[in-house]
Design a protein around this motif. Structure first.
Motif, PDB file in Angstrom:
ATOM      1  N   UNK A  25       1.073  -1.668   0.191  1.00  0.00           N
ATOM      2  CA  UNK A  25      -0.286  -0.004   0.353  1.00  0.00           C
ATOM      3  C   UNK A  25       0.380   1.430  -0.272  1.00  0.00           C
ATOM      4  N   UNK A  26       1.402   1.117   1.016  1.00  0.00           N
ATOM      5  CA  UNK A  26       2.423   2.255   1.055  1.00  0.00           C
ATOM      6  C   UNK A  26       3.555   2.348  -0.734  1.00  0.00           C
ATOM      7  N   UNK A  27       3.973   2.227  -0.763  1.00  0.00           N
ATOM      8  CA  UNK A  27       5.300   1.744  -2.463  1.00  0.00           C
ATOM      9  C   UNK A  27       3.946   2.844  -3.596  1.00  0.00           C
ATOM     10  N   UNK A  28       2.356   1.637  -3.163  1.00  0.00           N
ATOM     11  CA  UNK A  28       1.822   2.163  -4.229  1.00  0.00           C
ATOM     12  C   UNK A  28       1.253   3.904  -3.791  1.00  0.00           C
ATOM     13  N   UNK A  29       0.969   4.123  -3.304  1.00  0.00           N
ATOM     14  CA  UNK A  29       1.163   5.171  -2.617  1.00  0.00           C
ATOM     15  C   UNK A  29       1.814   6.237  -2.859  1.00  0.00           C
ATOM     16  N   UNK A  30       3.050   5.731  -3.133  1.00  0.00           N
ATOM     17  CA  UNK A  30       4.444   6.525  -2.929  1.00  0.00           C
ATOM     18  C   UNK A  30       4.350   6.210  -4.494  1.00  0.00           C
ATOM     19  N   UNK A  31       3.863   5.911  -5.420  1.00  0.00           N
ATOM     20  CA  UNK A  31       3.927   5.503  -7.358  1.00  0.00           C
ATOM     21  C   UNK A  31       2.891   6.352  -7.541  1.00  0.00           C
ATOM     22  N   UNK A  32       1.696   6.524  -7.034  1.00  0.00           N
ATOM     23  CA  UNK A  32       0.847   7.224  -7.608  1.00  0.00           C
ATOM     24  C   UNK A  32       1.093   8.762  -7.526  1.00  0.00           C
ATOM     25  N   UNK A  33       1.583   9.294  -5.729  1.00  0.00           N
ATOM     26  CA  UNK A  33       2.159  10.492  -5.946  1.00  0.00           C
ATOM     27  C   UNK A  33       3.385  10.634  -7.050  1.00  0.00           C
ATOM     28  N   UNK A  34       4.202  10.007  -6.847  1.00  0.00           N
ATOM     29  CA  UNK A  34       5.579  10.499  -7.887  1.00  0.00           C
ATOM     30  C   UNK A  34       4.470  10.881  -9.094  1.00  0.00           C
ATOM     31  N   UNK A  35       4.390  10.032  -9.534  1.00  0.00           N
ATOM     32  CA  UNK A  35       3.733  10.382 -10.853  1.00  0.00           C
ATOM     33  C   UNK A  35       2.701  11.346 -11.017  1.00  0.00           C
ATOM     34  N   UNK A  36       1.965  11.499  -9.846  1.00  0.00           N
ATOM     35  CA  UNK A  36       1.309  13.294  -9.378  1.00  0.00           C
ATOM     36  C   UNK A  36       1.631  14.508  -9.506  1.00  0.00           C
ATOM     37  N   UNK A  37       3.276  14.321  -8.782  1.00  0.00           N
ATOM     38  CA  UNK A  37       4.158  15.302  -9.213  1.00  0.00           C
ATOM     39  C   UNK A  37       4.262  15.480 -10.804  1.00  0.00           C
ATOM     40  N   UNK A  38       5.078  14.486 -11.052  1.00  0.00           N
ATOM     41  CA  UNK A  38       5.668  14.444 -12.136  1.00  0.00           C
ATOM     42  C   UNK A  38       4.891  15.491 -13.348  1.00  0.00           C
ATOM     43  N   UNK A  39       2.748  14.690 -13.346  1.00  0.00           N
ATOM     44  CA  UNK A  39       2.227  14.741 -14.306  1.00  0.00           C
ATOM     45  C   UNK A  39       2.604  16.743 -13.289  1.00  0.00           C
ATOM     46  N   UNK A  40       1.981  17.423 -12.546  1.00  0.00           N
ATOM     47  CA  UNK A  40       1.969  18.429 -12.636  1.00  0.00           C
ATOM     48  C   UNK A  40       2.964  19.150 -12.232  1.00  0.00           C
ATOM     49  N   UNK A  41       4.082  18.873 -12.212  1.00  0.00           N
ATOM     50  CA  UNK A  41       4.960  19.752 -13.373  1.00  0.00           C
ATOM     51  C   UNK A  41       5.857  19.292 -14.742  1.00  0.00           C
ATOM     52  N   UNK A  42       4.927  18.550 -15.242  1.00  0.00           N
ATOM     53  CA  UNK A  42       4.984  18.684 -16.531  1.00  0.00           C
ATOM     54  C   UNK A  42       4.231  19.942 -17.099  1.00  0.00           C
ATOM     55  N   UNK A  43       3.374  19.526 -16.580  1.00  0.00           N
ATOM     56  CA  UNK A  43       1.926  20.872 -16.944  1.00  0.00           C
ATOM     57  C   UNK A  43       1.848  21.958 -16.414  1.00  0.00           C
ATOM     58  N   UNK A  44       2.832  22.547 -15.301  1.00  0.00           N
ATOM     59  CA  UNK A  44       3.768  23.496 -15.081  1.00  0.00           C
ATOM     60  C   UNK A  44       4.396  23.845 -16.029  1.00  0.00           C
ATOM     61  N   UNK A  45       5.742  23.513 -16.513  1.00  0.00           N
ATOM     62  CA  UNK A  45       6.446  23.744 -17.222  1.00  0.00           C
ATOM     63  C   UNK A  45       6.065  23.888 -18.499  1.00  0.00           C
ATOM     64  N   UNK A  46       5.202  22.852 -18.813  1.00  0.00           N
ATOM     65  CA  UNK A  46       5.176  22.950 -20.646  1.00  0.00           C
ATOM     66  C   UNK A  46       3.754  24.389 -20.761  1.00  0.00           C
ATOM     67  N   UNK A  47       3.661  24.725 -19.803  1.00  0.00           N
ATOM     68  CA  UNK A  47       2.118  25.557 -19.982  1.00  0.00           C
ATOM     69  C   UNK A  47       2.812  26.765 -20.074  1.00  0.00           C
ATOM     70  N   UNK A  48       2.506  28.033 -21.280  1.00  0.00           N
ATOM     71  CA  UNK A  48       2.844  29.399 -21.976  1.00  0.00           C
ATOM     72  C   UNK A  48       2.492  30.011 -20.860  1.00  0.00           C
ATOM     73  N   UNK A  49       3.376  30.917 -21.044  1.00  0.00           N
ATOM     74  CA  UNK A  49       3.868  31.969 -19.888  1.00  0.00           C
ATOM     75  C   UNK A  49       2.799  33.379 -20.999  1.00  0.00           C
ATOM     76  N   UNK A  50       1.713  33.545 -20.140  1.00  0.00           N
ATOM     77  CA  UNK A  50       1.171  35.012 -20.237  1.00  0.00           C
ATOM     78  C   UNK A  50       1.303  36.800 -20.154  1.00  0.00           C
ATOM     79  N   UNK A  51       1.255  37.253 -21.170  1.00  0.00           N
ATOM     80  CA  UNK A  51       1.701  38.333 -21.023  1.00  0.00           C
ATOM     81  C   UNK A  51       0.591  39.522 -21.594  1.00  0.00           C
ATOM     82  N   UNK A  52       0.383  40.830 -20.716  1.00  0.00           N
ATOM     83  CA  UNK A  52      -0.999  41.657 -21.170  1.00  0.00           C
ATOM     84  C   UNK A  52      -0.958  41.767 -22.937  1.00  0.00           C
TER      85      UNK A  52
END
Length: 530
Positions: A25-52
């Motif tokens: 269970x702990x290993x599964x939670x760690x894997x899920x957390x790593x996957x979610x963190x990687x997805x969030x980081x990828x989404x943040x890094x790939x998001x465009x920078x907006x300007x007025x």
């Protein structure tokens, strides 16, 4: 599937099979957390920078720009209540040039662009109204350019010119400004708006401009002579500001002399808010200056012969008389025109001058060695006391009530203790989390260690490979496991059946710990040879 991949998958399955339910269970939670963190980081890094792209847009312009961006497939965001459009930074300039070429934003709120839409058949009244609207729009844009102003509205009241009128009314203006959150107009900015609007309209004075903020507060007011007040502050507010500033300066002097908290200063002032306009004319003559013109008239008369003399009779005839006479007459008149000088002085006193002020200073009697006379002299100089205008200064020594100070100190101490306790609790929680993780890791390590020891003990108890000498240790163990799994022959004495589970255990042990199994088999061979 390649042999190496099969071995790797088998090893992973073996490792996972050795975990307990909690570890899985702990290993599964760690894997899920790593996957979610990687997805969030990828989404943040790939998001465009907006300007007025454009800011402070009218509703119609914002709607038209958004439609164009949707048609072009450009991502956008709206901020400031829809008045600012944000686009990816790499397409800002390209989209700005493209939209500008299409006439966006069109500045639909007014300005001189209204004059471009005027038709040939417009009447004089329509032309005048359109021109006034254009002035209002341009002034609103100019006021909106001031730092802190989010939007503004300008209304002009310009009377019509008529040659048959003896007198004309003056034009007036009112300005409504809406501020950005956390921003306020200073007195200087209000004065700037007033004079900016007044200077833009012919015949308008600063006295005829009213400035109001979005909350309905009057920012500019008229004094007794029509002068605009400083930022619309009331007389009481100006007086309070002066008293507060003066008391703060005196308090700084007292703190350096008697120490902080041992003296208090209070100022009560009366300010002059009536605008005074004085004109003085003086005429004087310089005694050392030469006269402009000088004229002298002299009249002389001298006579030596006798003349008839006597008194008149009843018939108005002179009565003869005898005698002789002589005459001498002289008259002299001098006129001098001196140079005269004329001095005209025009003084206009601005509101806010100090008419009278009273200063009171109280010193704690617990402070020793304080000369009240010298202290009074120092305070009088620092406060600018002027006895000729009726200023008063009083310096006394009295006991101070320390109850509020002690209560505040106790409350401050309690607050500090509470903060320290909260900090310690936070540290304890962090330490408990770290300790729990360490305990969990230790339990996992001990369980794996125990399982390894049990597997090796079971292998020691097996007498499966002891008869095989001269072949490699791993191969010997595998062949022994294969022989154990074979079915019994047709002989009269069938071989004992070894459960398949034990064979799997041997194979798993060889794959999981090949070095330890080899070392164990080498030891067995050495013992047998010995």
């Amino acid at each position: 599937m390649p042999q190496a991949m099969q071995v790797t998958l088998r090893r992973v399955q073996t490792q996972l099979g050795g975990f307990s339910a909690a570890q899985r269970v702990i290993g599964g939670l760690l894997v899920v957390g790593l996957l979610l963190g990687g997805f969030a980081f990828f989404k943040w890094a790939s998001a465009p920078t907006y300007a007025p792209l454009f800011g402070s847009l009218a509703g119609e312009d914002a709607s038209a720009i958004v439609d164009k961006l949707d048609a072009d497939g450009v991502k956008y965001q709206l901020t400031d209540g829809g008045s600012t459009v944000l686009v990816p930074k790499d397409v800002v300039y390209a989209e700005r040039v493209k939209l500008s070429g299409q006439g966006l934003p069109s500045s639909s709120e007014g300005g001189y662009s209204l004059l471009d839409k005027q038709g040939v058949t417009a009447s004089q009244f329509q032309q005048q109204v359109t021109y006034q609207r254009a002035l209002e729009g341009e002034l609103a844009k100019t006021v909106q350019a001031i730092d802190g102003v989010s939007s503004s509205v300008v209304h002009l009241a310009i009377p019509a010119k008529d040659v048959f009128l003896d007198s004309e009314s003056k034009p007036t203006a009112s300005v409504l400004v809406a501020m950005k959150p956390g921003s306020e107009l200073s007195n200087q900015q209000v004065q700037s708006i007033v004079h900016l609007v007044a200077s833009s309209i012919e015949g308008m004075s600063a006295d005829d401009v009213t400035v109001v903020d979005g909350k309905g507060n009057l920012l500019s007011t008229k004094g007794s002579d029509g002068a605009t007040g400083a930022g619309g502050a009331s007389n009481d507010q100006l007086t309070q500001d002066y008293e507060t500033r003066q008391a703060a300066e005196l308090q700084g002097v007292l703190d350096k002399i008697v120490g902080p908290g041992h003296a208090v200063a209070q100022v009560n002032a009366t300010l002059q808010f009536d605008a005074i306009d004085t004109t003085t004319e003086r005429v004087y003559t310089d005694k050392d200056a030469k006269p402009l013109a000088t004229s002298t008239t002299t009249e002389k008369y001298a006579g030596g012969s006798g003349t008839a003399s006597g008194v008149l009779g009843t018939d108005n005839l002179a009565v003869p008389s005898s005698g002789s006479g002589s005459g001498n007459y002289e008259k002299s008149t001098t006129t001098t025109n001196n140079a005269q000088s004329k001095v005209t002085e025009h003084k206009k006193a601005a509101p806010g001058a100090v008419v009278r002020q009273s200063v009171s200073v109280v010193v704690d009697d617990k402070v020793k060695g304080v000369d009240l006379t010298k202290l009074q002299t120092a305070v009088s100089t620092a406060a600018g006391i002027d006895p000729t205008r009726g200023d008063a200064l009083n310096v006394t020594s009295m006991p101070f009530d320390q109850t509020a100070t002690k209560t505040a100190a106790a409350e401050l101490k309690k607050a500090e203790q509470a903060q320290q306790r909260a900090q310690l609790v936070g540290w304890a929680k962090q330490a408990a989390i770290v300790l729990g993780i360490l305990v969990l890791l230790l339990v996992v390590w001990l369980s794996r260690k125990k399982k390894k020891g049990q597997t090796i003990d079971e292998l020691v108890q097996l007498d499966l490979v002891e008869s095989q000498v001269g072949i490699p240790a791993q191969r010997q163990a595998l062949e022994a496991a294969d022989r154990l799994a074979l079915p019994a022959g047709d002989g009269d004495s069938p071989a004992p059946a070894i459960p398949q589970r034990r064979k799997d255990d041997v194979l798993a042990l060889v794959e999981r710990q090949p070095d330890e199994v080899a070392e164990l088999l080498r030891g067995w061979l050495a013992d047998r040879r010995g």
